[in-house]
Design a protein around this motif. Structure first.
Motif, PDB file in Angstrom:
ATOM      1  N   ILE A  79       0.839  -1.373  -0.191  1.00  0.00           N
ATOM      2  CA  ILE A  79      -0.126  -0.033   0.014  1.00  0.00           C
ATOM      3  C   ILE A  79       0.670   1.251  -0.109  1.00  0.00           C
ATOM      4  O   ILE A  79       1.946   1.213   0.542  1.00  0.00           O
ATOM      5  CB  ILE A  79      -0.674   0.009   1.262  1.00  0.00           C
ATOM      6  CG1 ILE A  79      -1.943  -0.975   1.181  1.00  0.00           C
ATOM      7  CG2 ILE A  79      -1.673   1.357   1.278  1.00  0.00           C
ATOM      8  CD1 ILE A  79      -1.606  -2.249   1.939  1.00  0.00           C
ATOM      9  N   GLU A  80       0.613   2.227  -0.500  1.00  0.00           N
ATOM     10  CA  GLU A  80       1.204   3.471  -0.847  1.00  0.00           C
ATOM     11  C   GLU A  80       0.337   4.686  -0.919  1.00  0.00           C
ATOM     12  O   GLU A  80      -0.669   4.541  -1.403  1.00  0.00           O
ATOM     13  CB  GLU A  80       2.218   3.294  -2.014  1.00  0.00           C
ATOM     14  CG  GLU A  80       3.069   4.694  -2.344  1.00  0.00           C
ATOM     15  CD  GLU A  80       4.097   4.883  -0.875  1.00  0.00           C
ATOM     16  OE1 GLU A  80       3.564   5.435  -0.008  1.00  0.00           O
ATOM     17  OE2 GLU A  80       5.051   4.620  -1.186  1.00  0.00           O
ATOM     18  N   SER A  81       0.730   5.763  -0.145  1.00  0.00           N
ATOM     19  CA  SER A  81       0.146   7.029  -0.380  1.00  0.00           C
ATOM     20  C   SER A  81       0.746   7.967  -1.389  1.00  0.00           C
ATOM     21  O   SER A  81       1.898   8.306  -1.180  1.00  0.00           O
ATOM     22  CB  SER A  81       0.038   7.907   0.953  1.00  0.00           C
ATOM     23  OG  SER A  81       1.394   7.730   1.534  1.00  0.00           O
ATOM     24  N   SER A  82       0.172   8.272  -2.356  1.00  0.00           N
ATOM     25  CA  SER A  82       0.777   8.877  -3.593  1.00  0.00           C
ATOM     26  C   SER A  82      -0.159   9.763  -4.536  1.00  0.00           C
ATOM     27  O   SER A  82      -1.239   9.213  -4.782  1.00  0.00           O
ATOM     28  CB  SER A  82       1.384   7.805  -4.507  1.00  0.00           C
ATOM     29  OG  SER A  82       1.884   8.169  -5.740  1.00  0.00           O
ATOM     30  N   SER A  83       0.380  10.604  -5.103  1.00  0.00           N
ATOM     31  CA  SER A  83      -0.344  11.562  -6.185  1.00  0.00           C
ATOM     32  C   SER A  83      -0.112  11.011  -7.366  1.00  0.00           C
ATOM     33  O   SER A  83      -0.846  11.553  -8.189  1.00  0.00           O
ATOM     34  CB  SER A  83       0.236  12.974  -5.956  1.00  0.00           C
ATOM     35  OG  SER A  83       1.726  13.026  -6.524  1.00  0.00           O
ATOM     36  N   ILE A 102      -1.858  -1.633  -3.984  1.00  0.00           N
ATOM     37  CA  ILE A 102      -3.059  -0.450  -3.904  1.00  0.00           C
ATOM     38  C   ILE A 102      -2.319   1.008  -3.743  1.00  0.00           C
ATOM     39  O   ILE A 102      -1.511   0.896  -2.566  1.00  0.00           O
ATOM     40  CB  ILE A 102      -3.959  -0.782  -2.699  1.00  0.00           C
ATOM     41  CG1 ILE A 102      -4.399  -2.302  -2.813  1.00  0.00           C
ATOM     42  CG2 ILE A 102      -5.123   0.095  -2.690  1.00  0.00           C
ATOM     43  CD1 ILE A 102      -5.232  -2.844  -1.612  1.00  0.00           C
ATOM     44  N   ALA A 103      -2.812   1.853  -4.333  1.00  0.00           N
ATOM     45  CA  ALA A 103      -2.479   3.088  -4.229  1.00  0.00           C
ATOM     46  C   ALA A 103      -3.382   4.064  -3.645  1.00  0.00           C
ATOM     47  O   ALA A 103      -4.805   3.899  -4.097  1.00  0.00           O
ATOM     48  CB  ALA A 103      -1.880   3.945  -5.662  1.00  0.00           C
ATOM     49  N   VAL A 104      -3.186   4.711  -2.496  1.00  0.00           N
ATOM     50  CA  VAL A 104      -4.197   5.766  -2.066  1.00  0.00           C
ATOM     51  C   VAL A 104      -3.929   7.147  -2.317  1.00  0.00           C
ATOM     52  O   VAL A 104      -2.902   7.622  -2.085  1.00  0.00           O
ATOM     53  CB  VAL A 104      -4.099   5.558  -0.269  1.00  0.00           C
ATOM     54  CG1 VAL A 104      -5.220   6.574   0.211  1.00  0.00           C
ATOM     55  CG2 VAL A 104      -4.230   4.214   0.104  1.00  0.00           C
ATOM     56  N   SER A 129      -9.194  14.264  -0.275  1.00  0.00           N
ATOM     57  CA  SER A 129      -8.350  15.172  -0.055  1.00  0.00           C
ATOM     58  C   SER A 129      -6.862  14.555   0.104  1.00  0.00           C
ATOM     59  O   SER A 129      -6.909  13.457   0.468  1.00  0.00           O
ATOM     60  CB  SER A 129      -8.567  16.306   0.970  1.00  0.00           C
ATOM     61  OG  SER A 129      -8.458  15.831   2.237  1.00  0.00           O
ATOM     62  N   THR A 130      -5.755  15.534  -0.184  1.00  0.00           N
ATOM     63  CA  THR A 130      -4.381  14.890  -0.036  1.00  0.00           C
ATOM     64  C   THR A 130      -3.996  14.661   1.425  1.00  0.00           C
ATOM     65  O   THR A 130      -3.327  13.690   1.741  1.00  0.00           O
ATOM     66  CB  THR A 130      -3.623  15.851  -0.539  1.00  0.00           C
ATOM     67  OG1 THR A 130      -3.761  16.325  -1.913  1.00  0.00           O
ATOM     68  CG2 THR A 130      -2.162  15.575  -0.457  1.00  0.00           C
ATOM     69  N   GLU A 131      -4.911  15.350   2.580  1.00  0.00           N
ATOM     70  CA  GLU A 131      -4.397  15.269   3.874  1.00  0.00           C
ATOM     71  C   GLU A 131      -4.844  13.904   4.414  1.00  0.00           C
ATOM     72  O   GLU A 131      -4.332  13.446   5.287  1.00  0.00           O
ATOM     73  CB  GLU A 131      -5.051  16.211   4.631  1.00  0.00           C
ATOM     74  CG  GLU A 131      -4.758  17.831   4.423  1.00  0.00           C
ATOM     75  CD  GLU A 131      -5.186  18.274   3.088  1.00  0.00           C
ATOM     76  OE1 GLU A 131      -6.130  17.929   2.762  1.00  0.00           O
ATOM     77  OE2 GLU A 131      -4.649  19.267   2.646  1.00  0.00           O
ATOM     78  N   MET A 132      -5.785  13.105   3.593  1.00  0.00           N
ATOM     79  CA  MET A 132      -6.326  11.989   4.057  1.00  0.00           C
ATOM     80  C   MET A 132      -5.433  10.780   3.661  1.00  0.00           C
ATOM     81  O   MET A 132      -5.652   9.594   4.168  1.00  0.00           O
ATOM     82  CB  MET A 132      -7.859  11.665   3.517  1.00  0.00           C
ATOM     83  CG  MET A 132      -8.577  12.901   4.104  1.00  0.00           C
ATOM     84  SD  MET A 132     -10.480  12.695   3.128  1.00  0.00           S
ATOM     85  CE  MET A 132     -10.885  11.118   3.621  1.00  0.00           C
ATOM     86  N   ILE A 133      -4.600  10.841   2.805  1.00  0.00           N
ATOM     87  CA  ILE A 133      -3.915   9.843   2.310  1.00  0.00           C
ATOM     88  C   ILE A 133      -3.082   9.011   3.244  1.00  0.00           C
ATOM     89  O   ILE A 133      -3.040   7.699   3.148  1.00  0.00           O
ATOM     90  CB  ILE A 133      -3.137  10.051   0.932  1.00  0.00           C
ATOM     91  CG1 ILE A 133      -2.031  11.020   1.386  1.00  0.00           C
ATOM     92  CG2 ILE A 133      -3.990  10.799  -0.085  1.00  0.00           C
ATOM     93  CD1 ILE A 133      -1.006  11.376   0.399  1.00  0.00           C
ATOM     94  N   TYR A 134      -2.526   9.386   4.284  1.00  0.00           N
ATOM     95  CA  TYR A 134      -1.593   9.004   5.135  1.00  0.00           C
ATOM     96  C   TYR A 134      -2.414   8.151   6.045  1.00  0.00           C
ATOM     97  O   TYR A 134      -2.100   6.862   6.062  1.00  0.00           O
ATOM     98  CB  TYR A 134      -0.980  10.172   6.001  1.00  0.00           C
ATOM     99  CG  TYR A 134      -0.393  11.103   5.304  1.00  0.00           C
ATOM    100  CD1 TYR A 134       0.798  11.092   4.732  1.00  0.00           C
ATOM    101  CD2 TYR A 134      -1.022  12.310   5.160  1.00  0.00           C
ATOM    102  CE1 TYR A 134       1.510  12.015   4.080  1.00  0.00           C
ATOM    103  CE2 TYR A 134      -0.266  13.447   4.510  1.00  0.00           C
ATOM    104  CZ  TYR A 134       0.764  13.183   4.071  1.00  0.00           C
ATOM    105  OH  TYR A 134       1.288  14.185   3.247  1.00  0.00           O
ATOM    106  N   ALA A 135      -3.583   8.417   6.807  1.00  0.00           N
ATOM    107  CA  ALA A 135      -4.142   7.736   7.566  1.00  0.00           C
ATOM    108  C   ALA A 135      -4.881   6.561   7.046  1.00  0.00           C
ATOM    109  O   ALA A 135      -4.969   5.232   7.465  1.00  0.00           O
ATOM    110  CB  ALA A 135      -5.102   8.603   8.481  1.00  0.00           C
ATOM    111  N   GLU A 136      -5.396   6.933   5.670  1.00  0.00           N
ATOM    112  CA  GLU A 136      -6.205   5.814   5.017  1.00  0.00           C
ATOM    113  C   GLU A 136      -5.168   4.638   4.521  1.00  0.00           C
ATOM    114  O   GLU A 136      -5.640   3.639   4.402  1.00  0.00           O
ATOM    115  CB  GLU A 136      -6.959   6.257   3.829  1.00  0.00           C
ATOM    116  CG  GLU A 136      -7.951   7.253   4.041  1.00  0.00           C
ATOM    117  CD  GLU A 136      -8.985   6.531   4.555  1.00  0.00           C
ATOM    118  OE1 GLU A 136      -9.234   5.155   4.620  1.00  0.00           O
ATOM    119  OE2 GLU A 136     -10.019   6.976   5.573  1.00  0.00           O
TER     120      GLU A 136
END
Length: 358
Positions: A79-83, A102-104, A129-136
């Motif tokens: 899993i990764e948080s990414s734009s 899975i990309a968040v 929003s971008t701010e949500m990607i870390y926690a998700e």
């Protein structure tokens, strides 16, 4: 004797190393701007990686780092948080190893990037929003018993900054036969901060007389952190320049290895991006426009002081990923604003050699 999991990890590392062996280094392009006599400008073209961006290097390093630290095993879901760009590259390596990815990412991510992630077999989990990607991302990793790659924490430590074919080492190898082989400046924008950390550390380790300038878009807290050292800074807005600028101070952004920072207006980033197509004959992403704005500012300062030398920056990715955004006039008008004053200034510079005082 290695057990089954150790054998799988060894084979996974061998696959990544073989993929690297099949890959050539990226080109260092000299930009033809006779208006800046005595100042040579170079673009390290990271768009030629197999996955089309600078993030291919990062993804490879992150996978090797996680494998060698025992974080990825056979069957591990990544899993990764990414734009977008990091996720595209990580999806490529996950497919290489036969792992689910899975990309968040924020819903505002360009459709072209989402399609590329899917092309490599990855899945996209979109948040508001971008701010949500870390926690998700953390939540998903826990629910699926997977591994959160967390580029924003691990980028600065996954790459060997002393050498070993990192991007800084590659730049200086390619500059050896140029008129000014030791650049006066290297200009870099920051997303995770991993690349600027690698370059800044490399410059110090090799005692090189090169200044590292990090350019930062609007709504990013990196520059404010650089000035204040307040790591608690946050922004309620996300960067409109995909891939760079962050609403929080990322752990991989090492301000102490940065010599200077420049704030770049979003309209300037986009204008320089569009202008670069005339200079290079092809489209580039907006983070490259941000980089080049900083280069032009520094080149003007050097010219005003009668200095000569070289400046190197990065061409981070291809513009084809942004046809519906930065290369769509209606989108630009609605999301960025009027870029025409910057474009007029740049065109006047290109045609008449006028001052670049913007």
């Amino acid at each position: 004797m290695m057990n089954e999991q150790r054998t799988w990890v060894a084979n996974a590392i061998a696959k990544i190393q073989a993929d690297f062996q099949r890959s050539a280094d990226t080109h260092l392009i000299k930009v033809n701007l006779p208006q800046l006599a005595g100042i040579d400008i170079y673009l390290k073209d990271e768009s030629t990686h197999p996955t089309g961006s600078l993030k291919h290097r990062l993804a490879r390093s992150l996978f090797l780092y996680a494998l060698c630290n025992g974080k990825i095993q056979q069957g591990t879901t990544i899993i990764e948080s990414s734009s977008g760009s990091t996720a595209i590259s990580e999806a490529y390596f996950a497919r290489l190893l036969g792992l689910k990815f899975i990309a968040v990412m924020a819903k505002s991510t360009s459709q072209e990037k989402i399609e590329q992630i899917k092309m490599y077999g990855g899945e996209c989990f979109l948040v508001d929003s971008t701010e949500m990607i870390y926690a998700e991302s953390e939540k998903l990793a826990k629910e699926l018993n997977g591994y959160y790659m967390d580029q924003f924490t691990h980028a600065e430590r996954a790459t060997d900054w002393r050498g070993n074919n990192n991007i800084a080492d590659s730049i200086f190898q390619q500059m050896q036969l140029e008129p000014h082989p030791i650049p006066k400046h290297i200009v870099m924008s920051a997303g995770t901060g991993g690349t600027s950390a690698t370059i800044g550390r490399y410059l110090r380790y090799h005692q090189l007389d090169t200044s590292l300038t990090v350019v930062d878009p609007e709504n990013s807290v990196f520059l404010d952190y650089f000035k204040s050292a307040d790591s608690s800074l946050t922004s309620c807005l996300g960067s409109k320049i995909e891939g760079i600028g962050r609403p929080r101070v990322e752990p991989s952004f090492i301000a102490s290895v940065v010599d200077e920072m420049i704030r770049v207006p979003d309209a300037a980033s986009v204008a320089v991006t569009l202008w670069l197509e005339k200079v290079l004959g092809r489209k580039v992403g907006a983070s490259t426009g941000t980089n080049m704005y900083g280069v032009l500012k520094l080149a003007q300062e050097m010219q005003s002081k009668g200095q000569t030398g070289s400046i190197v920056t990065l061409l981070c990715d291809k513009g084809d990923r942004y046809l519906d955004s930065y290369f769509n006039p209606e989108w630009v008008e609605n999301n960025i604003g009027d870029v025409s004053p910057y474009l007029a200034h740049l065109d006047n510079f290109l045609q008449n050699g006028s001052s670049l005082d913007f």
